[in-house]
Design a protein around this motif. Structure first.
Motif, short mmCIF file in Angstrom:
data_model
loop_
_atom_site.label_atom_id
_atom_site.label_comp_id
_atom_site.label_asym_id
_atom_site.label_seq_id
_atom_site.Cartn_x
_atom_site.Cartn_y
_atom_site.Cartn_z
N PRO A 1 0.81 -1.23 0.00
CA PRO A 1 0.00 0.00 0.00
C PRO A 1 0.85 1.28 0.00
CG PRO A 1 -0.89 -1.59 1.55
CD PRO A 1 0.44 -2.13 1.12
N ASN A 2 1.98 1.26 0.71
CA ASN A 2 2.86 2.43 0.71
C ASN A 2 3.45 2.67 -0.68
OD1 ASN A 2 2.46 2.77 3.48
ND2 ASN A 2 4.17 1.43 4.00
N LEU A 3 3.86 1.59 -1.33
CA LEU A 3 4.39 1.71 -2.69
C LEU A 3 3.33 2.28 -3.62
CD1 LEU A 3 6.48 1.16 -4.94
CD2 LEU A 3 5.59 -1.18 -5.05
N LEU A 4 2.10 1.81 -3.48
CA LEU A 4 1.02 2.28 -4.36
C LEU A 4 0.76 3.77 -4.18
CD1 LEU A 4 -1.49 -0.72 -4.12
CD2 LEU A 4 0.05 -0.14 -6.00
N SER B 1 10.67 4.38 -6.61
CA SER B 1 9.70 4.14 -5.53
C SER B 1 9.85 2.75 -4.93
CB SER B 1 8.27 4.31 -6.06
OG SER B 1 8.06 5.64 -6.50
N ALA B 2 10.37 1.81 -5.71
CA ALA B 2 10.51 0.43 -5.23
C ALA B 2 11.85 0.16 -4.57
CB ALA B 2 10.30 -0.53 -6.40
N VAL B 3 12.75 1.13 -4.57
CA VAL B 3 14.08 0.92 -4.00
C VAL B 3 14.06 0.51 -2.53
CG1 VAL B 3 16.29 2.07 -3.46
CG2 VAL B 3 15.23 2.38 -5.70
N PRO C 1 0.74 10.96 4.48
CA PRO C 1 -0.46 10.16 4.15
C PRO C 1 -0.14 8.78 3.58
CG PRO C 1 -0.02 11.72 2.40
CD PRO C 1 1.00 12.01 3.47
N LEU C 2 0.72 8.04 4.26
CA LEU C 2 0.97 6.65 3.88
C LEU C 2 0.39 5.76 4.97
CD1 LEU C 2 3.48 8.39 2.52
CD2 LEU C 2 4.16 6.10 1.82
N PRO C 3 -0.23 4.63 4.60
CA PRO C 3 -1.07 3.91 5.55
C PRO C 3 -0.38 3.02 6.57
CG PRO C 3 -1.17 2.87 3.39
CD PRO C 3 -0.37 4.12 3.23
N LEU C 4 0.73 2.35 6.19
CA LEU C 4 1.25 1.29 7.05
C LEU C 4 2.69 1.52 7.49
CD1 LEU C 4 -0.15 -1.84 5.15
CD2 LEU C 4 -1.15 -0.63 7.10
N GLU D 1 4.63 -1.23 9.03
CA GLU D 1 4.69 -2.61 9.50
C GLU D 1 6.09 -3.23 9.46
OE1 GLU D 1 2.11 -4.03 10.93
OE2 GLU D 1 0.95 -2.20 10.56
N THR D 2 6.99 -2.68 8.66
CA THR D 2 8.33 -3.28 8.51
C THR D 2 9.39 -2.21 8.67
OG1 THR D 2 8.68 -2.95 6.13
CG2 THR D 2 7.27 -4.80 6.78
N ILE D 3 10.64 -2.65 8.81
CA ILE D 3 11.76 -1.72 8.95
C ILE D 3 11.93 -0.88 7.68
CG2 ILE D 3 13.44 -3.41 8.12
CD1 ILE D 3 13.98 -0.66 10.79
N SER D 4 11.38 -1.33 6.57
CA SER D 4 11.50 -0.59 5.31
C SER D 4 10.36 0.40 5.09
CB SER D 4 11.55 -1.57 4.13
OG SER D 4 12.67 -2.42 4.21
N SER D 5 9.34 0.37 5.94
CA SER D 5 8.14 1.18 5.70
C SER D 5 8.45 2.67 5.59
CB SER D 5 7.11 0.93 6.80
OG SER D 5 6.64 -0.40 6.79
N LEU D 6 9.26 3.18 6.52
CA LEU D 6 9.56 4.61 6.49
C LEU D 6 10.38 5.00 5.26
CD1 LEU D 6 10.26 5.63 10.20
CD2 LEU D 6 8.15 5.75 8.89
N GLY D 7 11.00 4.01 4.62
CA GLY D 7 11.67 4.30 3.36
C GLY D 7 10.68 4.79 2.32
N PHE D 8 9.48 4.24 2.32
CA PHE D 8 8.44 4.70 1.39
C PHE D 8 7.92 6.08 1.81
CE2 PHE D 8 8.40 0.08 0.94
CZ PHE D 8 8.44 -0.05 -0.44
N PHE D 9 7.88 6.35 3.11
CA PHE D 9 7.50 7.68 3.58
C PHE D 9 8.49 8.72 3.05
CE2 PHE D 9 4.46 7.17 7.31
CZ PHE D 9 4.10 5.87 6.99
#
Length: 372
Positions: free
Chosen positions: A9-12, A39-41, A93-96, A98-106
């Motif tokens: 969801p964060n990637l999307l 975005s996928a890095v 406004p990112l939803p999840l 859940e993982t150590i990589s999540s804030l990378g999408f933020f």
């Protein structure tokens, strides 16, 4: 596989932001493709390219954002820097988380949004945009669960406001930087002050004034040695440990002679380290190759800006030399150097090209771009 699905969801969200920019004509198709790939890095870094514990402070930011979003106020970190930075990230406004990589999408969301704003306002284009899209350190650190993207964005926005002759807002932006990264705020205060006091946005900086200011900065560093050496050694240790180093490996400045040598070497060596033969792992080897390409690009861009507006180029050279001399005194570890160097290089490239009018000239001449 589970981690990939949890962060999907964060990637999307990041991909939707790219798509909106493309459909509205803010970015070209090639730029949209590169941003989509970028975005996928975050998927490719923690526990893939390197162990997540290689940069252990990621866990603190990740845990803080989780605590804030679940309103678990008892779990807040005692560090104001970590809590404040995490609070800003938690608002995105990112939803999840859940993982150590999540804030990378933020952070990637911030990176993409910042690029599109600068493209829309005519601040970046052509070679500068290509640099921001392909600069490995920027792509890397904007994909990790760290505060570096926030730091870079605040510093860049502050200088851009000064260039646009909005000094009040430029100075006001230093307030959050004071909390997030105090040493960067001090460096910004010095050079933002010089920029505003000497009205560089209108008149630039004469060669004579450049020499006097450079000599003054060097003299100031030498004069404060007795008062500052303990603080410098403290920051050398703190920044090294923050990046995952061990206290027993910290290299302390010992004596005035060592201080002078470290300061003189710092400006140049901070820009180019690690050298290929100094790389201790694959990541550092990649970074050493990056350094060679980045230095070549910086030389080319500086020459181009010099041809357009020599006086303003002199200020940005002063900024780069001064900032790297100061940081060269407090950073000695290769990995740490790369992490703390890239915000200053991003600011140098973007602000110098914009301030000197090089970007405007490219746009007026309607030169073809590789990204068109």
């Amino acid at each position: 596989m589970e981690d990939i699905l949890l962060d999907l969801p964060n990637l999307l969200v990041c991909l939707v932001l790219v798509m909106v920019g493309f459909l509205r004509g803010w970015i070209t198709r090639n730029t949209a493709i590169i941003l989509s790939l970028s975005s996928a890095v975050p998927y490719l870094l923690n526990n893939v390219l390197f162990d997540a514990n290689y940069m252990p402070d990621q866990f603190r930011y990740w845990q803080q954002v989780m605590a804030m979003r679940s309103m678990d106020w008892d779990a807040l970190d005692r560090s104001l820097t970590v809590s404040f930075s995490s609070g800003l990230l938690a608002l995105l406004p990112l939803p999840l988380v859940e993982t150590i990589s999540s804030l990378g999408f933020f952070n990637k969301f911030l990176y993409i949004g910042g690029l599109m704003i600068m493209i829309r306002r005519g601040i970046i284009s052509h070679a500068v945009l290509l640099f921001l899209l392909c600069y490995p350190s920027l792509v890397l650190y904007s994909s990790l669960s760290l505060r570096d993207t926030l730091v870079t964005g605040i510093m860049l926005a502050s200088f851009l406001l000064a260039i646009d002759r909005r000094p009040g807002w430029a100075l006001l932006l230093l307030a959050p930087l004071w909390i997030i990264k105090f040493q960067n705020m001090l460096i910004m205060l010095i050079f933002l002050g010089i920029y505003l006091i000497y009205d560089v946005s209108r008149r630039g900086l004469s060669g004579k004034r450049f020499c006097w200011l450079l000599a003054g900065l060097c003299a100031s560093v030498l004069v404060i040695y007795p008062l500052a050496v303990d603080q410098i050694n403290f920051f050398r240790a703190a920044m090294y440990i923050e990046d995952g180093g061990k206290i027993e490996d910290v290299q302390i400045i010992q004596g005035f002679g060592d201080f002078v040598v470290t300061g003189v070497q710092g400006a140049l060596y901070f820009l180019i380290k690690p050298m290929p033969w100094e790389a201790a792992n694959l990541l550092q080897l990649i970074q050493s190759g990056e350094n060679i390409l980045v230095v070549a690009f910086l030389v080319w861009l500086t020459v181009k800006c010099w041809q357009v507006q020599r006086e303003k180029t002199l200020f940005w050279l002063l900024y780069l030399i001064g900032a790297f001399t100061i940081y060269g005194l407090v950073v000695f570890n290769y990995g740490t150097a790369v992490r703390y160097r890239f915000p200053f290089l991003v600011i140098y490239v973007v602000c110098m090209a914009y301030d000197t009018g090089l970007v405007t000239r490219w746009q007026q001449e309607r030169r073809p771009s590789l990204l068109d």
